[in-house]
Design an enzyme around this catalytic site. Structure first.
Site, PDB file in Angstrom:
ATOM      1  N   TYR A  60     -43.164   1.215 -23.028  1.00  0.00           N
ATOM      2  CA  TYR A  60     -42.943   2.630 -23.363  1.00  0.00           C
ATOM      3  C   TYR A  60     -42.924   2.956 -24.848  1.00  0.00           C
ATOM      4  CZ  TYR A  60     -38.219   0.628 -23.490  1.00  0.00           C
ATOM      5  OH  TYR A  60     -37.128  -0.173 -23.728  1.00  0.00           O
ATOM      6  N   CYS A  98     -24.793 -23.709  10.727  1.00  0.00           N
ATOM      7  CA  CYS A  98     -24.485 -24.142  12.073  1.00  0.00           C
ATOM      8  C   CYS A  98     -25.699 -24.962  12.483  1.00  0.00           C
ATOM      9  CB  CYS A  98     -24.329 -22.925  12.989  1.00  0.00           C
ATOM     10  SG  CYS A  98     -24.309 -23.448  14.698  1.00  0.00           S
ATOM     11  N   GLU A 137     -38.687   9.911 -19.308  1.00  0.00           N
ATOM     12  CA  GLU A 137     -39.139   8.624 -18.756  1.00  0.00           C
ATOM     13  C   GLU A 137     -38.011   8.053 -17.914  1.00  0.00           C
ATOM     14  OE1 GLU A 137     -40.044   6.119 -22.116  1.00  0.00           O
ATOM     15  OE2 GLU A 137     -41.306   7.660 -23.021  1.00  0.00           O
ATOM     16  N   ASP A 141     -33.511  -0.158 -15.440  1.00  0.00           N
ATOM     17  CA  ASP A 141     -32.341  -1.014 -15.601  1.00  0.00           C
ATOM     18  C   ASP A 141     -32.841  -2.457 -15.656  1.00  0.00           C
ATOM     19  OD1 ASP A 141     -29.763  -1.725 -15.879  1.00  0.00           O
ATOM     20  OD2 ASP A 141     -29.187  -1.431 -13.790  1.00  0.00           O
ATOM     21  N   CYS A 151     -20.926 -20.168  18.142  1.00  0.00           N
ATOM     22  CA  CYS A 151     -20.886 -21.202  19.179  1.00  0.00           C
ATOM     23  C   CYS A 151     -19.668 -22.108  19.079  1.00  0.00           C
ATOM     24  CB  CYS A 151     -22.150 -22.048  19.142  1.00  0.00           C
ATOM     25  SG  CYS A 151     -22.300 -23.047  17.659  1.00  0.00           S
TER      26      CYS A 151
END
Ligand code: IVH
Length: 680
Positions: A233, A433, A117, A121, A418
């Protein structure tokens, strides 16, 4: 004591304190500073030293205790059976050694088959069902006792609240406790972080910790907002008959309606297990969730139980880990990107390094707070992780190898594009910005607008977009449609053919479907799929620009954050002007009647009005409001004859009396949840 012994003792003490420190970072703070592979190495070294010197093992060693800290926030749940862990195999020899060890213990192993299987995680949870009804869910906790997170788990859409989901499915045992792993898809994780950046909020470090943090929220509305999924599972306990093999268990769980991955395999012998491991090396990059190994399980559950348990690890199963996707390298510098909405995001410029067959040169640094919190310095050695297609990200610096030449990072005070001063909005982590004429923002906007999933202007790549913005030929996306031959003919590299093709492609893009244009506008939270839903529902931009928050909420795929973002976008005068300009330039696609189907999803509290009074067990005032709205209901401040329900908690106010006077039904939190369930 000999010098040698003294050294071993010192090393053991060091390893224990390091492991404890990292356990705290990982389990309690949800914020690991080293990779799992590094933790594994520390743990292994300690385990090996303790095995070689059993007299040095103490009950306080992290190898002897379950490391998980149970939070006081939640009530505790005794698990019906121990929630076990797994030992690891890091190399083929270690898997063979495991097999030989258990084969020596029990000869039935020699003819046994195995189930493999994916090792998700994620976060282990246990779901309890009585007479087919989900009534409790818990974290793994310390393996004996977990935290009661029932209300949070209820918000995960794929957890069945009643089994079997299909009435023709197998009969559910009178009592059933199953185990699964809650996780977040990589694509969802990336989208979540994109949204966080756009909203000027903190980005999440990795999918696992995001899932863990989301599940351990006190407010289920927050959990509901995170894209959590589950894969089941195991049967932990049951009253009633259950299958005798792991393979049949997986089929049984699936038939009951639990999400069970289709990446499980039945392997007739160990060779097949090795082949499956090979197959995983390719598959791993293609799947949309993090898998750090393959779990190998003896299929015969009787045999597995007879093999017994060592510490917390069953002998009949093992985690065969995949090569780590985390490496260390030098952080050469920190660059800053300016996004479409003006958010500045830092990124790491790395000494190129190979991670799982890919050369990584840059990695995400999330935001400036992240750099400060982790104390990431230029020239630090850093841990980099790459998982699936997610952009590689920095986990943190390896402070132990600092040489003294590392330099703390100072975020820019002006926009790198800029040169205008940057601003920090209150309560947001992001720096912006705010110069509407910032070329970097314009370029990002144009880049998205012309891209294949948006207006698909063939031949208009980033280079051309940059050139047009740089030369001042295009100041917003609508300007693309007034470009003339004369504007382009003097540009370097632009011949007649190229100009003709480009102008034709621009003109052709006026015929793109409405959904493309909605996506192209770059409204926060609106991607290709939601854009299609909005187009189908509203039919043209005039209808969409006047849609209200609650109308938008009833559109498939639109939650409260996105609905608000749409309303805000259309309310901005600059955007109103842009729309008018697009319309007068002939970019105003309509949906034909035949195509515009009503695409409204059904929400359980639709058309109902609520008033909340008193303190509810699991929700804050804002939390319950959001939760009701997410389910389609409206929340108002005072009780009237139009109020459908008053939701009352502890210490209710005069609103409760008013409800009594007017005969408005009063329900508690449980009643609200039941109402949602009943209407679903
Ligand atoms: S079986 C006896 N199967 O990995 C049952 N665990 O490192 C032992 N995990 O604590 C667990 N996917 O949280 C099993 N398919 C899977 C799994 C899985 C992920 C996790 C689980 C466990 C950890 C062990």
């Amino acid at each position: 004591m000999t010098d040698e012994n003294e050294k071993i003792l010192q090393r053991i003490a060091y390893l224990r304190s390091e492991i404890n420190r990292h356990n705290y970072q990982y389990y309690v703070l949800n914020s690991p500073v080293i990779s799992d592979a590094e933790w594994d190495r520390l743990y292994r070294e300690l385990k090996e030293l303790e095995t070689a010197h059993p007299d040095l093992v103490t009950s306080g060693s992290p190898t002897q205790q379950s490391t998980y800290q149970i939070s006081e926030k939640f009530s505790k749940v005794n698990h019906p059976a121990p929630i076990l862990s797994l030992s690891n195999a890091l190399a083929p020899e270690e898997l063979t050694a495991w097999y030989e060890r258990i084969a020596r213990l029990d000869e039935r192993v020699c003819t046994a088959d195995f189930v493999t299987e994916p090792k998700f995680d994620g976060l282990s949870v246990v779901l309890h069902y009585r007479n087919g009804i989900f009534f409790m869910g818990a974290t793994r906790g310390n393996g004996e006792v977990g935290e009661d997170i029932t209300n949070n788990l209820r918000t995960i859409k794929t957890i069945p609240l009643r089994i079997p989901v299909d009435p023709d499915g197998p009969e559910a045992p009178a009592y059933l406790a199953v185990r699964g792993e809650v996780y977040i898809r990589l694509s969802e994780f990336e989208a979540l972080n994109k949204r966080q950046i756009e909203n000027g909020e903190r980005t999440y470090v990795n999918p696992r910790n995001t899932a863990s943090g989301a599940l351990r929220q006190l407010d289920p509305a927050i959990t509901a907002d995170r894209p959590l999924e589950i894969s089941v599972y195991n049967i932990v306990a049951a009253q009633g008959s259950v299958p005798a093999t792991q393979w049949e268990t997986l089929q049984f769980l699936k038939a009951l309606g639990f999400p069970v991955t289709n990446l499980n395999r039945l392997c007739p012998h160990l060779d097949a297990v090795f082949s499956e491991y090979e197959a995983w090396q390719e598959r791993r990059d293609k799947i949309d969730f993090e898998v750090d190994g393959m779990v190998v399980k003896i299929n015969d559950l009787r045999l597995a139980a007879d093999l017994g348990v060592v510490g917390r690890d069953p002998r009949g199963a093992i985690a065969y880990k995949f090569p780590a996707r985390e490496v260390t390298t030098r952080l050469c510098d920190i660059g800053v990107n300016v996004g479409r909405t003006g958010v500045l995001t830092p990124y790491a410029i790395l000494d190129p390094v190979e991670v799982g067959g890919v050369i990584v040169k840059q990695a995400t640094l999330h935001n400036f707070d992240f750099i400060a919190e982790r104390d990431i310095r230029i020239h630090d050695r850093v841990m980099v992780k790459r998982a699936g297609d997610v952009i590689p990200y920095i986990i943190g610096p390896i402070t132990e190898v600092r040489e003294g030449s590392e330099m703390p990072y100072v975020p820019p005070s002006v926009c790198p594009s800029c040169g205008q001063p940057v601003e920090h909005l209150e309560e947001e982590v992001a720096w912006y910005c705010v110069n509407a004429a910032c070329p970097a923002q314009l370029v990002r906007n144009l880049e998205h607008f012309v891209s294949r999933s948006a207006m698909d202007i063939v031949g208009m790549g980033i280079k051309i977009v940059e050139l047009l913005a740089d030369k001042g030929l295009v100041k917003d996306v609508a300007d693309l449609y007034t470009l003339r031959y004369e504007d382009l003919e003097n540009l370097e590299g632009f011949g007649k053919k190229k100009i003709d093709n480009l102008l034709t492609a621009i003109a052709e893009s006026k015929n793109r479907p409405l959904s493309r244009l909605i996506n192209a506008l770059g409204i926060r939270g609106i991607g290709e799929v939601t854009a299609v839903d909005l187009a189908k529902t509203y039919g043209d931009l005039d209808a969409l620009r006047t849609a209200s928050f609650s109308q938008l909420l009833s559109v498939e795929g639109v939650g409260p954050n996105t609905a608000q973002a749409v309303v805000d976008w259309f309310a901005r005068p600059a955007n109103q002007q842009l729309l008018d300009k697009l319309r007068s330039n002939g970019v105003w696609p309509q949906m034909t009647e035949a195509m515009a189907v009503k695409n409204v999803k059904f929400l359980p509290l639709q058309d109902l009005t609520f008033v909340v009074t008193g303190t509810l067990p699991d929700y804050s005032r804002d939390g319950i409001k959001e939760f009701i709205q997410q389910n389609g209901g409206k929340v108002v401040g005072s009780v009237s004859r139009n109020t459908s329900y008053v939701v009352a908690g502890e210490n209710p106010g005069s609103k409760l009396d008013k409800a009594g006077e007017l005969g408005v039904p009063v329900i508690d939190q449980g009643g609200l949840l039941a109402l949602i369930k009943q209407n679903r």
